[in-house]
Design a protein around this motif. Sequence first.
Motif, short mmCIF file in Angstrom:
data_model
loop_
_atom_site.label_atom_id
_atom_site.label_comp_id
_atom_site.label_asym_id
_atom_site.label_seq_id
_atom_site.Cartn_x
_atom_site.Cartn_y
_atom_site.Cartn_z
N PRO A 8 0.62 -1.30 0.56
CA PRO A 8 -0.13 -0.03 -0.08
C PRO A 8 1.25 1.40 -0.11
CG PRO A 8 -0.85 -1.25 1.87
CD PRO A 8 0.32 -2.26 1.16
N GLY A 9 0.01 2.15 -0.75
CA GLY A 9 1.27 3.19 -1.34
C GLY A 9 2.14 3.51 -2.03
N THR A 10 2.70 2.23 -2.60
CA THR A 10 3.12 2.15 -3.47
C THR A 10 3.18 3.07 -5.21
OG1 THR A 10 3.69 -0.09 -3.61
CG2 THR A 10 4.53 1.07 -5.74
N LEU A 11 4.01 3.77 -5.42
CA LEU A 11 3.67 4.56 -7.14
C LEU A 11 3.63 3.71 -8.39
CD1 LEU A 11 2.21 7.77 -7.80
CD2 LEU A 11 4.32 8.08 -7.77
N LEU A 12 3.14 3.49 -9.79
CA LEU A 12 3.41 2.72 -10.35
C LEU A 12 3.71 4.33 -11.33
CD1 LEU A 12 1.33 -0.11 -10.79
CD2 LEU A 12 4.04 0.16 -9.90
N ALA A 23 18.32 11.27 -28.55
CA ALA A 23 19.44 11.18 -29.77
C ALA A 23 20.57 11.41 -28.88
CB ALA A 23 18.99 12.22 -31.26
N ASP A 24 20.94 12.33 -27.66
CA ASP A 24 21.37 12.22 -26.70
C ASP A 24 21.56 11.49 -25.48
OD1 ASP A 24 22.12 14.77 -28.77
OD2 ASP A 24 20.61 15.95 -26.75
N ALA A 25 20.70 10.65 -25.41
CA ALA A 25 21.14 9.52 -24.20
C ALA A 25 19.90 8.41 -25.09
CB ALA A 25 20.32 9.91 -23.06
N ASP A 26 21.47 6.86 -24.39
CA ASP A 26 20.14 5.93 -24.54
C ASP A 26 18.99 5.78 -23.79
OD1 ASP A 26 21.22 4.54 -22.57
OD2 ASP A 26 22.38 3.84 -23.95
N ILE A 27 18.09 5.01 -23.88
CA ILE A 27 16.49 4.74 -22.79
C ILE A 27 17.63 4.22 -21.34
CG2 ILE A 27 17.17 1.90 -24.15
CD1 ILE A 27 13.86 2.63 -24.01
N ASP A 28 18.80 3.08 -21.76
CA ASP A 28 18.75 2.89 -20.45
C ASP A 28 18.63 4.61 -19.54
OD1 ASP A 28 18.38 0.20 -20.85
OD2 ASP A 28 20.43 -0.44 -21.36
N GLU A 29 20.12 5.09 -19.99
CA GLU A 29 20.19 6.46 -18.72
C GLU A 29 18.39 7.28 -18.86
OE1 GLU A 29 23.08 8.66 -21.61
OE2 GLU A 29 24.58 6.93 -21.80
N GLY A 30 18.41 6.32 -19.52
CA GLY A 30 17.19 7.96 -19.75
C GLY A 30 16.16 7.03 -18.52
N MET A 31 16.07 5.63 -18.64
CA MET A 31 15.10 5.06 -17.61
C MET A 31 15.88 5.03 -16.40
SD MET A 31 11.87 2.89 -18.81
CE MET A 31 12.18 2.75 -17.45
N ASP A 32 17.69 5.05 -15.24
CA ASP A 32 17.91 5.12 -14.57
C ASP A 32 17.72 6.80 -15.05
OD1 ASP A 32 19.55 3.01 -14.57
OD2 ASP A 32 21.07 3.70 -15.26
N ARG A 33 18.02 7.86 -15.30
CA ARG A 33 17.36 9.50 -14.78
C ARG A 33 15.74 9.34 -14.02
NH1 ARG A 33 19.31 10.95 -19.00
NH2 ARG A 33 17.11 11.47 -20.37
N PHE A 34 15.17 8.95 -15.27
CA PHE A 34 13.86 8.95 -14.50
C PHE A 34 13.42 7.76 -13.59
CE2 PHE A 34 9.22 6.55 -14.94
CZ PHE A 34 8.06 7.74 -15.24
N ALA A 35 13.76 6.69 -13.44
CA ALA A 35 13.66 5.92 -11.76
C ALA A 35 14.61 6.92 -10.41
CB ALA A 35 14.77 4.25 -11.89
N LEU A 38 11.64 9.41 -9.76
CA LEU A 38 10.75 8.49 -9.26
C LEU A 38 11.07 8.82 -7.98
CD1 LEU A 38 8.08 7.78 -9.50
CD2 LEU A 38 8.98 6.19 -10.23
N ALA A 39 12.07 7.86 -7.05
CA ALA A 39 11.99 7.63 -6.09
C ALA A 39 12.82 8.74 -5.52
CB ALA A 39 13.52 7.04 -5.92
N ALA A 40 13.29 10.06 -6.01
CA ALA A 40 12.98 11.70 -4.78
C ALA A 40 11.85 12.32 -4.77
CB ALA A 40 14.07 12.27 -5.72
N CYS A 41 10.67 11.64 -5.42
CA CYS A 41 9.18 12.45 -4.99
C CYS A 41 8.54 11.64 -4.01
CB CYS A 41 8.82 12.48 -7.00
SG CYS A 41 8.73 12.94 -8.29
N ASP A 42 7.58 12.59 -3.91
CA ASP A 42 6.57 12.56 -2.37
C ASP A 42 5.21 11.42 -3.28
OD1 ASP A 42 4.84 11.62 -0.28
OD2 ASP A 42 4.63 14.42 -0.01
N PRO A 43 4.90 9.95 -3.35
CA PRO A 43 4.01 9.49 -3.62
C PRO A 43 2.56 9.71 -3.58
CG PRO A 43 5.44 7.88 -2.23
CD PRO A 43 6.38 9.42 -2.29
N GLY A 44 2.39 10.63 -2.32
CA GLY A 44 1.21 11.13 -2.15
C GLY A 44 0.99 12.40 -2.43
N HIS A 45 1.84 13.21 -3.70
CA HIS A 45 0.78 13.82 -4.56
C HIS A 45 1.75 13.76 -5.93
CE1 HIS A 45 0.36 16.48 -0.59
NE2 HIS A 45 1.20 15.86 -0.56
#
Length: 202
Positions: A8-12, A23-35, A38-45
């Motif tokens: 409970p409280g998980t944000l997908l 064109a400047d960054a591959d998908i793995d770098e982008g997914m790491d940056r995205f993750a 996301l981890a730094a955000c408050d899932p309550g909002h």
Amino acid sequence: MSPLRLQPGTLLALTTDGLVESADADIDEGMDRFAHALAACDPGHPGLVADALLGNARRSDDVALLLVRYDGMALRPLRESWTVWRVPEAVSHARRFTRRTLRSWGVPGDDIDTVLLVVSELVTNALVHTDGKVRLDLTLVGGRMRVAVADASPRSPAKPTSIGWEATGGRGILLVEAMSAAWGTLPVSGGKQVWSEIPVGR
């Protein structure tokens, strides 16, 4: 398909590659940056999370983002499963298992009869029209009974458009539709699951 346990409280966060690849960054770098973002955000909002994730989006590609917050279940579902063996008494065994399970869950007799009819039709359909394993799953949550029959064939049952009085087949799916609040099929592990939901009292 992979099962995933959510606390409970998980944000997908589901996104297209336009948000994480360029064109400047591959998908793995982008997914790491995205993750990390996301981890730094408050899932309550979720609104603020979306703003943070979309803030630096490159617009050279289409971008879609879907955030889903799981807050747990108010009612814990009751579940039982049965492997249907390909023997002459298979349908009666499935009915007996269903009746015993529903009685233990406190489902009223009239509702049990409705569920038994749906179980009979779905199990018969799987045994007659497919090969391999057949599994019956029963789930009760709140006032809704879900009957699901999984088999090894990916082909969904076809609902007949018209049936003459002399026809010997095709009525099973029409009966399931008539007795269910909703029904359908899902692909599972190279085969399919035909499911039906029936309102029941307790």
